[in-house]
Design an enzyme around this catalytic site. Structure first.
Site, PDB file in Angstrom:
ATOM      1  N   LYS A 115      32.324 -25.863  -4.911  1.00 34.71           N
ATOM      2  CA  LYS A 115      32.419 -24.408  -5.039  1.00 34.71           C
ATOM      3  C   LYS A 115      31.189 -23.819  -5.736  1.00 34.71           C
ATOM      4  CE  LYS A 115      37.155 -23.823  -3.991  1.00 34.71           C
ATOM      5  NZ  LYS A 115      38.387 -23.090  -4.053  1.00 34.71           N
ATOM      6  N   LYS A 197      36.535 -29.670   5.705  1.00 37.38           N
ATOM      7  CA  LYS A 197      37.960 -29.367   5.560  1.00 37.38           C
ATOM      8  C   LYS A 197      38.261 -27.950   6.063  1.00 37.38           C
ATOM      9  CE  LYS A 197      39.820 -27.991   1.589  1.00 37.38           C
ATOM     10  NZ  LYS A 197      40.998 -27.416   0.951  1.00 37.38           N
ATOM     11  N   LYS A 200      40.734 -21.808   3.606  1.00 38.27           N
ATOM     12  CA  LYS A 200      40.929 -20.371   3.795  1.00 38.27           C
ATOM     13  C   LYS A 200      39.703 -19.550   3.421  1.00 38.27           C
ATOM     14  CE  LYS A 200      44.433 -20.283   0.175  1.00 38.27           C
ATOM     15  NZ  LYS A 200      43.818 -20.680  -1.089  1.00 38.27           N
TER      16      LYS A 200
HETATM   17  P1  ATP Z   1      40.114 -22.234  -0.852  1.00 39.38           P
HETATM   18  O1  ATP Z   1      39.308 -22.154   0.407  1.00 39.38           O
HETATM   19  O2  ATP Z   1      40.430 -20.914  -1.487  1.00 39.38           O
HETATM   20  O3  ATP Z   1      39.623 -23.265  -1.813  1.00 39.38           O
HETATM   21  P2  ATP Z   1      41.982 -23.891   0.567  1.00 39.38           P
HETATM   22  O4  ATP Z   1      42.185 -23.361   1.938  1.00 39.38           O
HETATM   23  O5  ATP Z   1      41.097 -25.069   0.423  1.00 39.38           O
HETATM   24  O6  ATP Z   1      41.547 -22.723  -0.400  1.00 39.38           O
HETATM   25  P3  ATP Z   1      43.972 -24.375  -1.355  1.00 39.38           P
HETATM   26  O7  ATP Z   1      44.584 -23.111  -1.786  1.00 39.38           O
HETATM   27  O8  ATP Z   1      42.883 -24.958  -2.213  1.00 39.38           O
HETATM   28  O9  ATP Z   1      43.424 -24.218   0.091  1.00 39.38           O
HETATM   29  O10 ATP Z   1      45.039 -25.502  -1.117  1.00 39.38           O
HETATM   30  C1  ATP Z   1      46.409 -25.309  -1.020  1.00 39.38           C
HETATM   31  C2  ATP Z   1      47.105 -26.638  -0.817  1.00 39.38           C
HETATM   32  O11 ATP Z   1      46.932 -27.055   0.521  1.00 39.38           O
HETATM   33  C3  ATP Z   1      46.575 -27.766  -1.668  1.00 39.38           C
HETATM   34  O12 ATP Z   1      47.624 -28.654  -1.969  1.00 39.38           O
HETATM   35  C4  ATP Z   1      45.584 -28.432  -0.782  1.00 39.38           C
HETATM   36  O13 ATP Z   1      45.406 -29.781  -1.094  1.00 39.38           O
HETATM   37  C5  ATP Z   1      46.219 -28.273   0.577  1.00 39.38           C
HETATM   38  N1  ATP Z   1      45.218 -28.108   1.608  1.00 39.38           N
HETATM   39  C6  ATP Z   1      44.294 -27.113   1.696  1.00 39.38           C
HETATM   40  N2  ATP Z   1      43.511 -27.272   2.771  1.00 39.38           N
HETATM   41  C7  ATP Z   1      43.957 -28.398   3.392  1.00 39.38           C
HETATM   42  C8  ATP Z   1      43.554 -29.085   4.562  1.00 39.38           C
HETATM   43  N3  ATP Z   1      42.556 -28.655   5.301  1.00 39.38           N
HETATM   44  N4  ATP Z   1      44.238 -30.193   4.923  1.00 39.38           N
HETATM   45  C9  ATP Z   1      45.287 -30.627   4.183  1.00 39.38           C
HETATM   46  N5  ATP Z   1      45.706 -30.030   3.051  1.00 39.38           N
HETATM   47  C10 ATP Z   1      45.055 -28.931   2.659  1.00 39.38           C
END
Ligand code: ATP
Ligand code: LTN
Length: 333
Positions: A115, A197, A200
């Site tokens: 980040k 990955k 969002k």
């Molecule tokens: P940001 O982009 O704001 O960091 P994010 O989309 O990566 O957000 P988080 O809010 O960090 O999502 O994650 C929410 C939950 O979903 C966490 O438990 C995370 O491990 C899981 N998660 C997020 N993205 C994935 C993914 N691509 N595959 C599997 N699990 C995920």
């Protein structure tokens, strides 16, 4: 909620629209655990402001996220659903735990490094100490299990280290939690850049599927998903990351094994396969989208959920906080 059940805590930052990744990696498992465990699921708004948020947007996505938690099958009668900032004990314990978390440990966190690299103009102290607050979220409920996607494993591990360190100094205070990571779907990748990955905050067009996307948009995104120049549907994440990611998604959404998928699409090329994956995702998300849109029309119902949730959560959280304050030597009120 009885005392003898094991405890679960997890949370997601309301920093944008929920993705298929967060559903398959985390939320899908949450609903399945409700009968067996005493479950706490929060909206991590304190964590969300480690990145700059638009205030009106943050309020909106927080409410939308509650609706989506319920639409994904979290029964508010069986699960404690709450907003992190409504339970001040999280921030209070977060401060205490930050004094038992080492600079060196925090410097090794992959999420901090990723980040910071993506947002070089806003590498704030909150982003750095994030794992101490996350440890507080978990330890304050004496959680046994933390259901998260693969990317959060390192944060659960540092939480265990912090708990063990604290227990070592002051005697048994915190339960040592375990991460709970699904076998398939723990790391859903971007449909456009399958080496990254699905996330969002990723702005690449078509890389992300959101839970509230319309069926036609989902089908289109899967038709355009990046694969490779080969034509064989085969699970091989190192050499065929795009196809393997689609297979993971299909396996979970259609309830099939990799071998079944490989056999079903032998000799068929990618077109049919991508359509099948898109359709399976549409059918998985259809009831969630419909339910979430319906719930969003009833703000009073959503308010009832998070108010009752915060009250219940605060009772447990305050008990742990008092114990910690006493152990570190704060004078009782
Ligand atoms: P940001 O982009 O704001 O960091 P994010 O989309 O990566 O957000 P988080 O809010 O960090 O999502 O994650 C929410 C939950 O979903 C966490 O438990 C995370 O491990 C899981 N998660 C997020 N993205 C994935 C993914 N691509 N595959 C599997 N699990 C995920
Ligand atoms: N760090 C997590 C969100 C989160 C969390 C938690 C998850 C905050 N506190 C406690 C599990 C337990 C994320 O970025 N997805």
């Amino acid at each position: 909620m009885s005392d003898d059940k094991k405890i679960i805590l997890s949370g997601i930052q309301p920093s944008g629209k929920l993705t298929l990744g967060s559903y398959l990696g985390a939320i899908k498992n949450w609903a399945e655990l409700a009968d067996e465990y005493d479950c706490y699921y929060m909206l991590a708004d304190l964590h969300a402001i480690t990145a700059r948020q638009d205030p009106a947007e943050l309020r909106r996505t927080t409410l939308e996220q509650i609706a989506q938690y319920v639409a994904c099958g979290l029964d508010p009668e069986k699960n404690t659903i709450f907003i992190q900032s409504h339970v001040p004990a999280h921030a209070e314990l977060g401060w205490v735990l930050s004094c038992y978390t080492m600079f060196g440990e925090l410097s090794r966190m992959t999420q901090f490094k990723d980040k910071s690299a993506k947002n070089a103009e806003n590498i704030n102290a909150g982003l750095f100490t994030y794992p101490a607050l996350m440890a507080a979220d978990i330890l304050i409920y004496q959680a046994d299990l933390v259901p998260v996607g693969d990317d959060q494993k390192q944060h659960v591990e540092i939480c265990r280290d912090i708990a063990q360190r604290f227990n070592g100094i002051y005697g048994e205070t915190f339960k040592i939690p375990e991460p709970f990571i699904p076998k398939v779907g723990a790391r859903v990748m971007s449909l456009q850049e399958p080496e990254n990955k699905m996330s969002k905050s990723d702005k690449t067009a078509g890389g992300c599927i959101y839970l509230l996307d319309k069926p036609e948009d989902i089908l289109r995104a899967f038709k355009r998903a990046v694969t490779d120049s080969d034509t064989v549907v085969r699970y091989d994440p190192a050499n065929k990351p795009g196809v393997s990611n689609l297979m993971q998604i299909y396996a979970v959404c259609a309830g099939k094994t990799f071998a079944e998928i490989e056999n079903a699409f032998a000799g068929k090329g990618y077109g049919d396969f991508k359509t099948a994956v898109g359709e399976a995702v549409v059918e998985t998300l259809r009831p969630i989208r419909e339910k979430a849109l319906e719930l969003l029309g009833d703000k009073a119902y959503l308010e009832g959920i998070y108010k009752a949730g915060a009250e219940r959560a605060a009772r447990t959280a305050n008990r742990t906080l008092s114990k910690v304050y006493k152990k570190v030597g704060f004078v009782a009120k």
